[in-house]
Design a protein around this motif. Structure first.
Motif, mmCIF file in Angstrom:
data_model
loop_
_atom_site.group_PDB
_atom_site.id
_atom_site.type_symbol
_atom_site.label_atom_id
_atom_site.label_comp_id
_atom_site.label_asym_id
_atom_site.label_seq_id
_atom_site.Cartn_x
_atom_site.Cartn_y
_atom_site.Cartn_z
ATOM 1 N N GLU A 240 9.641 -8.594 2.956
ATOM 2 C CA GLU A 240 9.324 -8.504 4.381
ATOM 3 C C GLU A 240 10.497 -7.904 5.146
ATOM 4 O OE1 GLU A 240 7.857 -11.343 8.103
ATOM 5 O OE2 GLU A 240 8.693 -12.243 6.279
ATOM 6 N N ASN A 248 8.513 5.816 4.805
ATOM 7 C CA ASN A 248 7.750 6.360 3.691
ATOM 8 C C ASN A 248 8.533 7.388 2.884
ATOM 9 O OD1 ASN A 248 5.489 4.801 4.190
ATOM 10 N ND2 ASN A 248 4.601 6.290 5.614
ATOM 11 N N ASP A 287 3.074 -11.916 1.112
ATOM 12 C CA ASP A 287 1.976 -12.214 2.026
ATOM 13 C C ASP A 287 2.290 -11.787 3.458
ATOM 14 O OD1 ASP A 287 3.901 -14.227 1.407
ATOM 15 O OD2 ASP A 287 2.894 -15.591 2.806
ATOM 16 N N ASN A 288 3.533 -11.422 3.720
ATOM 17 C CA ASN A 288 3.943 -11.061 5.083
ATOM 18 C C ASN A 288 4.191 -9.568 5.265
ATOM 19 O OD1 ASN A 288 3.889 -13.781 5.721
ATOM 20 N ND2 ASN A 288 6.073 -14.080 5.338
ATOM 21 N N VAL A 289 3.893 -8.783 4.225
ATOM 22 C CA VAL A 289 4.182 -7.355 4.324
ATOM 23 C C VAL A 289 3.108 -6.560 3.598
ATOM 24 C CG1 VAL A 289 5.597 -7.365 2.225
ATOM 25 C CG2 VAL A 289 5.974 -5.609 3.962
ATOM 26 N N GLU A 290 2.775 -5.400 4.128
ATOM 27 C CA GLU A 290 1.806 -4.527 3.480
ATOM 28 C C GLU A 290 2.524 -3.569 2.530
ATOM 29 O OE1 GLU A 290 -0.523 -2.484 6.348
ATOM 30 O OE2 GLU A 290 -1.397 -4.304 7.227
ATOM 31 N N GLY A 291 1.829 -3.193 1.473
ATOM 32 C CA GLY A 291 2.406 -2.228 0.537
ATOM 33 C C GLY A 291 3.556 -2.782 -0.275
ATOM 34 N N SER A 292 3.474 -4.061 -0.638
ATOM 35 C CA SER A 292 4.588 -4.687 -1.367
ATOM 36 C C SER A 292 4.836 -3.995 -2.712
ATOM 37 C CB SER A 292 4.312 -6.169 -1.587
ATOM 38 O OG SER A 292 3.092 -6.364 -2.277
ATOM 39 N N LYS A 293 3.767 -3.545 -3.361
ATOM 40 C CA LYS A 293 3.938 -2.875 -4.660
ATOM 41 C C LYS A 293 4.735 -1.586 -4.501
ATOM 42 C CE LYS A 293 1.404 -1.208 -8.688
ATOM 43 N NZ LYS A 293 0.058 -1.010 -9.298
ATOM 44 N N ASN A 294 4.430 -0.819 -3.444
ATOM 45 C CA ASN A 294 5.174 0.427 -3.202
ATOM 46 C C ASN A 294 6.639 0.145 -2.866
ATOM 47 O OD1 ASN A 294 2.882 1.985 -3.628
ATOM 48 N ND2 ASN A 294 2.312 1.985 -1.464
ATOM 49 N N CYS A 358 4.254 -14.924 -3.783
ATOM 50 C CA CYS A 358 3.936 -15.365 -2.434
ATOM 51 C C CYS A 358 4.896 -16.468 -2.027
ATOM 52 C CB CYS A 358 2.491 -15.857 -2.393
ATOM 53 S SG CYS A 358 1.959 -16.424 -0.772
#
Length: 498
Positions: A240, A248, A287-294, A358
């Protein structure tokens, strides 16, 4: 005639193989092949009946030929700075060997039979990720190694506890993850760790100690006191926080700064403190951030680039030294060997198995995979403990060391080494002289059960027999919240002299 040569030095070249013509030199006594690029030794060394001194350090050897054990005249063997993953058992056949140098390889286990050879007087194995005997014992010399081996064979020492170090910036989730392993679910810890906390843990019948290191820079300078080799390092990153600065393109100044603070700083720290460490990278707060895999892919790429960059710098230094011309040839060779050793011993980052977990109760996303990764590490390191102990001491029944450790444990934080040794000799059957106790203390130091800085003159006369108390003292010294961080068990701190 050339066939009567007794001393041959063809080191510091770029040989990839050993010239077969060497085996025609029947009178050869000294052969130096160090600082080449030799990956495999051919058979034929048995022909060199008079060979006494063989130096083949700083090459790329992974093993020795089967007939090597027939070199019965060999007294000195240098195999330092190669790529040996296992100890070449053919060396055990060299009954006249007096000096053996296998430093800076990747050997984890040394056969106890090696130290039964009474002719062996000099032995160096520093720079290996040794687990048995512990590197702390090996670094103290042959006398300590032999005492340790005797104690191990009697069953006085048992190697069944492993250390897992949780490192990372403040707020990364180290304490939360420790608690999740122990309790089986995640929850947010209301208070941040102060100093260092220890937690016993057992996974698949393997006993471990989880070391939770505070991430605040205030406590960073105390970490090296407790970090020893042979541990699994868990590097925890708050995705996060990392993602809040991420672009990006992955190239803006804010992102670089975020990597340096949350990841790069810790990679440098681990490389300095724990060479050869296995690092498992864990991303939290997914759970608090989008695109964790990237984000995780970006982090792993940057880690690889960081380590590759350091490796290239070392290689350039080695090349510059190899091409230099100076009068101190021996000094330059030693420097080259040291740099090659450093280049060979890289951090073992598990690039293929980054973990995402998580951070909120009652979710357990990523926790099973995290446990599996630890189990995989145990298998990769050969820690099937029943087999591990049987290989080291066949036919011997191992006794738990915890009972003996309990006999020397006291409420005090620190004991005088001489007094402690006398107490152990009085209380522990089989311990009859100080030389038997010292290797055990070093072994316990390697496990983190005691802290003994015998290489530091001002501290070598003292053993910290209760490391958690030492951690509490550090908390008191560097924290203004004395009443909250000092535990009652410490007792009267004014009586402790450090």
């Amino acid at each position: 005639m050339l066939t009567s040569i007794e001393n041959l030095d063809i080191g510091n070249n770029q040989f990839k193989t050993v010239p077969r013509e060497i085996f025609m030199l029947k009178s050869l006594k000294v052969l130096r092949l160090s600082v080449n690029e030799i990956e495999e030794l051919p058979t034929g060394f048995a022909e060199l009946k008079y060979l006494e001194n063989l130096r083949i350090g700083c090459n790329r050897l992974r093993n020795l030929p089967a007939d090597f054990g027939e070199c019965q005249s060999l007294k000195y063997l240098k195999l330092a700075s190669n790529r040996l993953l296992e100890f070449p058992t053919v060396i055990l056949k060299l009954k006249g060997l007096e000096q053996l140098l296998i430093s800076a390889n990747k050997i984890r286990v040394l056969p106890l039979e090696l130290f039964e050879n009474e002719k062996l007087q000099i032995f160096h194995a520093e720079g290996n990720p040794l687990q048995q005997p512990p590197i702390e014992v090996v670094n103290k010399g042959l006398a300590n190694i032999r005492e340790y081996c005797q104690a191990f064979k009697k069953g006085d020492i048992r190697d069944d506890r492993l250390r897992v170090l949780f490192l990372g910036a403040s707020g990364a989730g180290k304490t939360t993850l420790c608690n999740a392993l122990i309790q089986g679910h995640t929850h947010e810890d209301p208070e941040r760790t102060i100093g260092i906390e220890q937690h016993p843990y057992e996974l698949r019948d393997v006993k471990m100690t989880l070391w939770d290191f505070a991430g605040q820079l205030l406590y960073y300078n105390t970490h090296h006191v407790f970090i020893t080799s042979g541990a699994l390092v868990i590097l925890i990153i708050n995705l996060e926080e990392y993602g809040s600065h991420h672009d990006n393109s992955g190239s803006d100044e804010a992102t670089n700064s975020s990597y340096d603070d949350l990841v790069g700083f810790w990679i440098d720290n681990i490389a300095t403190r724990v060479p050869n460490a296995v690092i498992l990278v864990v991303g939290t707060h997914i759970d608090n951030v989008e695109g964790s895999k990237n984000l995780m892919e970006d982090i792993m790429k940057r880690i690889k680039n960081q380590l590759d960059g350091e490796s290239k710098k070392l290689q350039r230094r080695i090349e510059n030294l190899c091409g230099a011309i100076d009068d101190d040839v021996n000094g330059r060779r030693k420097h080259i060997e040291n740099l090659k050793s450093k280049a060979e011993h890289k951090l073992q980052v598990q690039y293929e198995t980054p973990i995402l977990v998580c951070s909120k109760e009652p979710k357990t996303e990523g926790l099973p995979k995290f446990k599996d990764a630890i189990v995989n590490w145990l298998g990769m390191k050969g820690f099937s403990l029943t087999e591990h102990r049987r290989d080291l001491a066949p036919g011997k029944t191992q006794k738990a060391s915890s009972k003996k450790h309990a006999q020397i444990q006291r409420r005090a934080c620190m004991r005088n080494v001489a007094d402690l040794v006398k107490l152990v000799i009085q209380k522990v059957p089989g311990m009859e002289k100080p030389e038997q106790v010292y290797p055990v203390l070093k072994y316990l130091h390697s496990l983190g059960e005691v802290i003994w800085f015998d290489e530091i003159e001002d501290l070598r006369d003292h053993v910290f027999i209760n490391p958690p108390v030492l951690s509490d003292i550090f908390k008191m010294v560097i924290s203004d919240k004395v009443d909250k961080v000092v535990k009652p068990e410490i007792g009267e701190l004014h009586a402790i002299t450090i």
